[in-house]
Design a protein around this motif. Structure first.
Motif, PDB file in Angstrom:
ATOM      1  N   THR A 186      12.121  17.530  -1.993  1.00  0.00           N
ATOM      2  CA  THR A 186      11.915  16.417  -1.075  1.00  0.00           C
ATOM      3  C   THR A 186      10.856  15.498  -1.660  1.00  0.00           C
ATOM      4  N   ALA A 187      10.834  14.280  -1.186  1.00  0.00           N
ATOM      5  CA  ALA A 187       9.824  13.330  -1.658  1.00  0.00           C
ATOM      6  C   ALA A 187       8.419  13.809  -1.308  1.00  0.00           C
ATOM      7  N   ALA A 188       8.263  14.398  -0.118  1.00  0.00           N
ATOM      8  CA  ALA A 188       6.939  14.905   0.279  1.00  0.00           C
ATOM      9  C   ALA A 188       6.474  15.979  -0.702  1.00  0.00           C
ATOM     10  N   ARG A 189       7.365  16.879  -1.094  1.00  0.00           N
ATOM     11  CA  ARG A 189       7.020  17.921  -2.060  1.00  0.00           C
ATOM     12  C   ARG A 189       6.724  17.306  -3.426  1.00  0.00           C
ATOM     13  N   ALA A 190       7.475  16.274  -3.798  1.00  0.00           N
ATOM     14  CA  ALA A 190       7.241  15.600  -5.079  1.00  0.00           C
ATOM     15  C   ALA A 190       5.847  14.988  -5.117  1.00  0.00           C
ATOM     16  N   VAL A 191       5.434  14.353  -4.025  1.00  0.00           N
ATOM     17  CA  VAL A 191       4.088  13.771  -3.942  1.00  0.00           C
ATOM     18  C   VAL A 191       3.046  14.869  -4.144  1.00  0.00           C
ATOM     19  N   GLU A 192       3.235  16.016  -3.506  1.00  0.00           N
ATOM     20  CA  GLU A 192       2.305  17.145  -3.665  1.00  0.00           C
ATOM     21  C   GLU A 192       2.273  17.631  -5.110  1.00  0.00           C
ATOM     22  N   GLY A 223       3.784   8.369  -1.229  1.00  0.00           N
ATOM     23  CA  GLY A 223       3.552   8.090  -2.647  1.00  0.00           C
ATOM     24  C   GLY A 223       3.311   6.601  -2.846  1.00  0.00           C
ATOM     25  N   SER A 224       2.375   6.284  -3.707  1.00  0.00           N
ATOM     26  CA  SER A 224       2.047   4.874  -3.919  1.00  0.00           C
ATOM     27  C   SER A 224       3.059   4.205  -4.846  1.00  0.00           C
ATOM     28  N   VAL A 225       3.224   2.904  -4.656  1.00  0.00           N
ATOM     29  CA  VAL A 225       4.106   2.090  -5.487  1.00  0.00           C
ATOM     30  C   VAL A 225       3.365   0.814  -5.836  1.00  0.00           C
ATOM     31  N   ARG A 226       3.350   0.497  -7.102  1.00  0.00           N
ATOM     32  CA  ARG A 226       2.707  -0.713  -7.602  1.00  0.00           C
ATOM     33  C   ARG A 226       3.788  -1.740  -7.903  1.00  0.00           C
ATOM     34  N   ARG A 227       3.575  -2.946  -7.438  1.00  0.00           N
ATOM     35  CA  ARG A 227       4.548  -4.026  -7.677  1.00  0.00           C
ATOM     36  C   ARG A 227       3.984  -5.025  -8.638  1.00  0.00           C
ATOM     37  N   ARG A 245      14.615   4.861 -14.160  1.00  0.00           N
ATOM     38  CA  ARG A 245      15.321   3.617 -13.873  1.00  0.00           C
ATOM     39  C   ARG A 245      15.239   2.661 -15.064  1.00  0.00           C
ATOM     40  N   GLU A 246      16.044   1.619 -15.006  1.00  0.00           N
ATOM     41  CA  GLU A 246      16.048   0.609 -16.059  1.00  0.00           C
ATOM     42  C   GLU A 246      14.806  -0.274 -15.952  1.00  0.00           C
ATOM     43  N   LYS A 247      14.547  -1.049 -17.005  1.00  0.00           N
ATOM     44  CA  LYS A 247      13.331  -1.848 -17.101  1.00  0.00           C
ATOM     45  C   LYS A 247      13.165  -2.816 -15.928  1.00  0.00           C
ATOM     46  N   ALA A 248      14.210  -3.508 -15.508  1.00  0.00           N
ATOM     47  CA  ALA A 248      14.098  -4.459 -14.399  1.00  0.00           C
ATOM     48  C   ALA A 248      13.751  -3.738 -13.093  1.00  0.00           C
ATOM     49  N   GLU A 249      14.315  -2.544 -12.894  1.00  0.00           N
ATOM     50  CA  GLU A 249      13.995  -1.763 -11.697  1.00  0.00           C
ATOM     51  C   GLU A 249      12.528  -1.325 -11.727  1.00  0.00           C
ATOM     52  N   TRP A 250      12.080  -0.890 -12.882  1.00  0.00           N
ATOM     53  CA  TRP A 250      10.693  -0.472 -13.071  1.00  0.00           C
ATOM     54  C   TRP A 250       9.744  -1.613 -12.722  1.00  0.00           C
ATOM     55  N   ARG A 251      10.064  -2.816 -13.212  1.00  0.00           N
ATOM     56  CA  ARG A 251       9.209  -3.981 -12.962  1.00  0.00           C
ATOM     57  C   ARG A 251       9.172  -4.360 -11.483  1.00  0.00           C
ATOM     58  N   SER A 252      10.221  -4.021 -10.728  1.00  0.00           N
ATOM     59  CA  SER A 252      10.263  -4.378  -9.309  1.00  0.00           C
ATOM     60  C   SER A 252       9.336  -3.500  -8.462  1.00  0.00           C
ATOM     61  N   GLY A 253       8.850  -2.423  -9.022  1.00  0.00           N
ATOM     62  CA  GLY A 253       7.918  -1.537  -8.341  1.00  0.00           C
ATOM     63  C   GLY A 253       8.072  -0.117  -8.829  1.00  0.00           C
ATOM     64  N   HIS A 254       6.946   0.541  -9.100  1.00  0.00           N
ATOM     65  CA  HIS A 254       6.963   1.915  -9.606  1.00  0.00           C
ATOM     66  C   HIS A 254       5.686   2.641  -9.194  1.00  0.00           C
ATOM     67  N   ALA A 255       5.756   3.944  -9.213  1.00  0.00           N
ATOM     68  CA  ALA A 255       4.564   4.751  -8.943  1.00  0.00           C
ATOM     69  C   ALA A 255       3.582   4.538 -10.095  1.00  0.00           C
ATOM     70  N   PRO A 256       2.316   4.250  -9.791  1.00  0.00           N
ATOM     71  CA  PRO A 256       1.360   3.937 -10.864  1.00  0.00           C
ATOM     72  C   PRO A 256       1.158   5.062 -11.871  1.00  0.00           C
TER      73      PRO A 256
END
Length: 127
Positions: A32-38, A123-127, A50-61
């Motif tokens: 689960t995402a909650a377990r992944a965060v842990e 989980g944090s996401v940086r845009r 993901r591909e480069k354009a997806e990464w640029r749209s937002g990713h976990a720091p």
């Protein structure tokens, strides 16, 4: 030994299996995402396939960006004795990526629900 005489899994083993792990301590195929965060907070590597354009749209720091097609080169950027959590947009490519990393000797799992679920789980996401 007949199955009726086989020892039942321990409570800890059953809990690990339920929460996305295995009784031998390795990660399950998906978490689960909650377990992944842990897991990431506890030191697991996070890979975004993901591909480069997806990464640029937002990713976990803290994520390492390795597009799915480039996972064969993952050994340059990952440590074998550290668990690996693999993320994509929905959980489809990350399952493929985690399976490939397991074939290369990594203890890898996929985030069910992708980056959206990751963010909803805190989980944090940086845009």
């Amino acid at each position: 030994m007949p199955s009726s005489q086989m020892p039942s899994p321990s409570l800890l083993g059953r809990l690990r299996a339920f929460f996305g792990g295995s009784s031998d301590g390795r990660l399950g195929t998906t978490v689960t995402a909650a377990r992944a965060v842990e897991l990431v907070r506890d030191g697991a590597s996070l890979v975004d396939v993901r591909e480069k354009a997806e990464w640029r749209s937002g990713h976990a720091p803290q994520a390492v960006h390795i597009p799915l097609a480039d996972l064969d080169r993952a050994s340059r950027r990952l440590v074998k004795d550290r668990p690996v959590v693999v993320m994509c947009a929905s959980g489809m490519r990350s399952r493929t990526g985690a399976k490939h990393l397991r074939s290369l000797g990594y203890d890898a799992t996929s985030v069910s629900g992708g980056i959206g679920a990751w963010q909803r789980a805190g989980g944090s996401v940086r845009r």
